[in-house]
Design a protein around this motif. Structure first.
Motif, PDB file in Angstrom:
ATOM      1  N   TRP A 226      51.202  51.625  30.759  1.00  0.00           N
ATOM      2  CA  TRP A 226      51.799  52.399  31.861  1.00  0.00           C
ATOM      3  C   TRP A 226      50.692  52.795  32.813  1.00  0.00           C
TER       4      TRP A 226
ATOM      5  N   SER B  88      50.081  55.154  36.564  1.00  0.00           N
ATOM      6  CA  SER B  88      50.601  56.018  37.621  1.00  0.00           C
ATOM      7  C   SER B  88      50.457  55.348  38.977  1.00  0.00           C
TER       8      SER B  88
ATOM      9  N   LYS C  50      46.304  56.008  33.482  1.00  0.00           N
ATOM     10  CA  LYS C  50      47.008  54.876  32.879  1.00  0.00           C
ATOM     11  C   LYS C  50      46.640  54.822  31.408  1.00  0.00           C
TER      12      LYS C  50
ATOM     13  N   SER D 238      46.984  52.166  27.615  1.00  0.00           N
ATOM     14  CA  SER D 238      47.395  50.913  26.976  1.00  0.00           C
ATOM     15  C   SER D 238      46.698  50.776  25.632  1.00  0.00           C
TER      16      SER D 238
ATOM     17  N   GLN E 133      59.612  59.631  35.567  1.00  0.00           N
ATOM     18  CA  GLN E 133      59.723  58.322  34.908  1.00  0.00           C
ATOM     19  C   GLN E 133      59.979  58.445  33.405  1.00  0.00           C
TER      20      GLN E 133
ATOM     21  N   VAL F  67      58.159  59.488  30.880  1.00  0.00           N
ATOM     22  CA  VAL F  67      57.095  58.965  30.009  1.00  0.00           C
ATOM     23  C   VAL F  67      56.184  60.099  29.510  1.00  0.00           C
TER      24      VAL F  67
ATOM     25  N   GLU G 296      55.308  59.586  25.901  1.00  0.00           N
ATOM     26  CA  GLU G 296      54.437  58.409  25.806  1.00  0.00           C
ATOM     27  C   GLU G 296      53.008  58.770  26.236  1.00  0.00           C
TER      28      GLU G 296
END
Length: 594
Positions: free
Chosen positions: A181, A183, A192, A194, A286, A288, A291
């Motif tokens: 993900w 921004s 971000k 990952s 969003q 998230v 997350e």
């Protein structure tokens, strides 16, 4: 007695297996072929570990219980965990400059990421940094990773000449395609996360940890073994971007993660200068949020894994019982509290970090201290614990009394924080953000999440005045009452006399009004200033930018560089030369179109 209990989590088996796969095996190695003297006759070594942006979510602190950090938990059980530790400023550079120099931002004016080095500040060119102090006292001083700011060791602003040797390789961990993900609201491209399929040992932070583990393992047979060591390393994670090996993301299920206990909807309603984050608004929009929490926790767990590699090496070495160990972040990080996502804020979450000190001789080991302390206290604490005279210039306090009695009722020392010109004082009960008509006051005993701003409310006038007086006394003592303050850098306690105090004042009546399609600022003149620094930012931005410096005795300035419809915040800082810069109240205004 507040003992720490280590929790056993099934998922930690993953980290144990990862440690087993890390290519380090101390079980079959002799601890040393060189005899090591008893701890009573040999100076204590120092192992100093930092993790960037590591907040106060260690489970034992009691704020957020879901972080999986078995190695740091173990260290906390062996030392003293300071559950209410704060940085000197909620940003990497001023926090780290304060830590390593021993000087508060109230002395240096370093209270933002201005990319300035402590030795570039007039009057501090010869300041004795902590690494220099230990080197000058006969230690082999070795540093690597992110210790100063900006990062890579060996650069001019990492004090390269005052280390015995340096590890100059990079830090961090690569990103990948899992749980990805990023921004769109963040123009820097940093917000971000990952998970990566890359091998853990190939990530730079792990290479750094393995390197220091090998240094500890082999030190007894090195050419420096006749000296005590001071090993300092700075892990980059959990700093953004939140990239880590996928296995650390897999330790958490976002659906099982609670929101931070400090979050309260509409919590900014009683704060005059609402400093919510457009990035956090995007994260909520969003859907998230959890997350994002999972990504931060994954990076905490990755940092913990690397800490474990180093601590395991120390435990298997002949130095385990004669080494002072510190683990600390460099400031806090908010994950939704006060509608904020990050540091760069006056909120408590932006400063709160995890701080552990293990002195093998401390009576309080295994306990939690709930006393308010500062990262500024680490320099004098380590000097004191190493039986060295504390340098006269440092602003912090030795925590030795709390290492002996972690909740000593006589410990009532306040801490002072400065960010972007604003001062904060925190005691064991109160936290005051002293910011003119945008001030905040919290009773942190009865309102630990700071949901009710008491500033200006009936019945709190006396405590507000007392805190402001205590803040002024602290700043004056640190700026004007330190022996040798004008001649910092010798490390001696008799390098000069006290400076004659200079009375300086903040501006409290700054006004901003529309002047055609420009903005006119006006304020009352101060006495003894050499200039005024005009500063501006857009509402919601973290930092002010300097517009212009005007002459002393100026009381008015017209800003004709504004854009209509933009909500600006202004600040005017009177510069009192050697006595430092002060701040002003911060009026907001939206200019009209031309």
């Amino acid at each position: 007695m507040n003992k720490i209990t280590l929790s056993v989590v099934t998922v930690s088996l993953l980290m144990i297996q990862a440690c087993a796969d890390s290519k380090l095996d101390f079980s079959e190695e002799p601890k040393s072929s060189t005899p090591v003297p008893e701890t009573s006759t040999k100076p204590k070594n120092v192992l100093f570990i930092m993790a960037d942006d590591f907040n106060h979510w260690l489970p034992a602190i009691g704020y957020y219980d879901q972080a999986i950090t078995p190695n740091i938990n173990k260290l906390a059980n062996q030392g003293v965990l300071f559950a209410d530790a704060s940085s000197a400023s909620p940003v990497c550079e001023p926090s780290r400059q304060a830590l390593w120099s021993g000087l508060s931002p109230t002395n240096t004016d370093l209270d933002g990421n201005s990319h300035a080095f402590i030795r570039d500040i007039p009057g501090h060119e010869n300041v004795v940094t902590m690494n220099q102090f230990f080197k000058d006292n006969g230690y082999y001083v070795y540093g690597g990773g992110k210790l100063y700011h900006p990062g890579k060791m060996g650069a001019d602003d990492t004090d390269p000449n005052n280390w015995s040797d340096l590890y100059t390789q990079g830090t961090g961990a690569p990103g990948g395609s899992h749980y990805l993900w990023q921004s769109q609201a963040d123009t820097r491209g940093l917000v971000k996360w990952s998970g990566s399929d890359a091998a853990v040992e190939d990530a730079n932070d792990t290479k750094l940890a393995l390197h220091f583990a090998e240094k500890i393992k082999n030190y007894a047979n090195s050419e420096h073994s006749d000296k005590p060591f001071f090993f300092a390393l700075g892990l980059f994670r959990p700093h953004l971007p939140w990239n880590a090996p996928k296995q650390f993301f897999d330790m958490y299920n976002p659906d099982d993660l609670p929101l931070p206990q400090g979050y309260l909807a509409n919590d900014l309603d009683d704060i005059p200068n609402k400093n919510g984050s457009h990035i956090f608004a995007e994260i909520k929009q969003q859907n998230v949020w959890k997350e994002g929490i999972r990504a931060y926790l994954a990076n905490m767990s990755y940092a913990d894994y690397n800490v474990g590699l180093i601590l395991d090496a120390l435990e298997a070495s002949p130095y385990a019982d004669n080494t002072l160990v510190v683990f600390t972040g460099d400031h806090g990080w908010a994950l939704g509290e006060k509608e904020h996502w990050g540091k760069f804020a006056l909120h408590d979450q932006a400063n709160r970090t995890t701080m552990i000190v293990k002195d093998p001789d401390a009576k309080g080991n295994g306990e939690i201290s709930r006393k308010v302390v500062s990262m500024l206290d680490l320099y004098p604490t380590l000097a004191d614990a190493a039986n060295l005279a504390i340098p006269a210039h440092v602003n912090g306090n030795s925590l030795s009394p709390l290492l002996a009695e972690p909740n000593d009722p006589n410990w009532t020392k306040p801490i002072v924080i400065r960010y972007n010109g604003t001062l904060i004082i925190k005691t064991n009960q109160w936290r005051l953000v002293d910011n003119g008509n945008q001030s905040q006051l919290y009773d942190i005993v009865n309102d630990p999440n700071e949901w009710t701003n008491l500033y200006g409310k009936l019945g709190y006038e006396t405590i507000t005045a007392e805190l402001k007086a205590e803040l002024a006394a602290w700043v004056n003592a640190k700026e004007d009452g330190i022996p040798g303050f004008d001649t910092v850098g010798t490390g001696d306690s008799d390098t000069g006399g006290e400076i004659e105090p200079v009375i300086v004042e903040n501006i409290t009546d700054l006004t901003a009004k529309k002047f055609g399609c420009s903005i006119e600022l006006s304020w009352s003149d101060k006495s003894g200033e050499i200039a005024y620094i005009i500063r501006r930012k857009v509402v919601g931005e973290a930092s002010y930018g300097n517009l212009v410096t005007v002459d002393k005795d100026t009381v008015k300035y017209i800003d004709d560089t504004v854009t209509s419809g933009v909500n600006y915040v202004y600040q005017v800082r009177p510069d009192f030369a050697d006595a430092g810069k002060k701040v002003s109240n911060n009026p907001e205004i939206v200019p009209d179109p031309c």
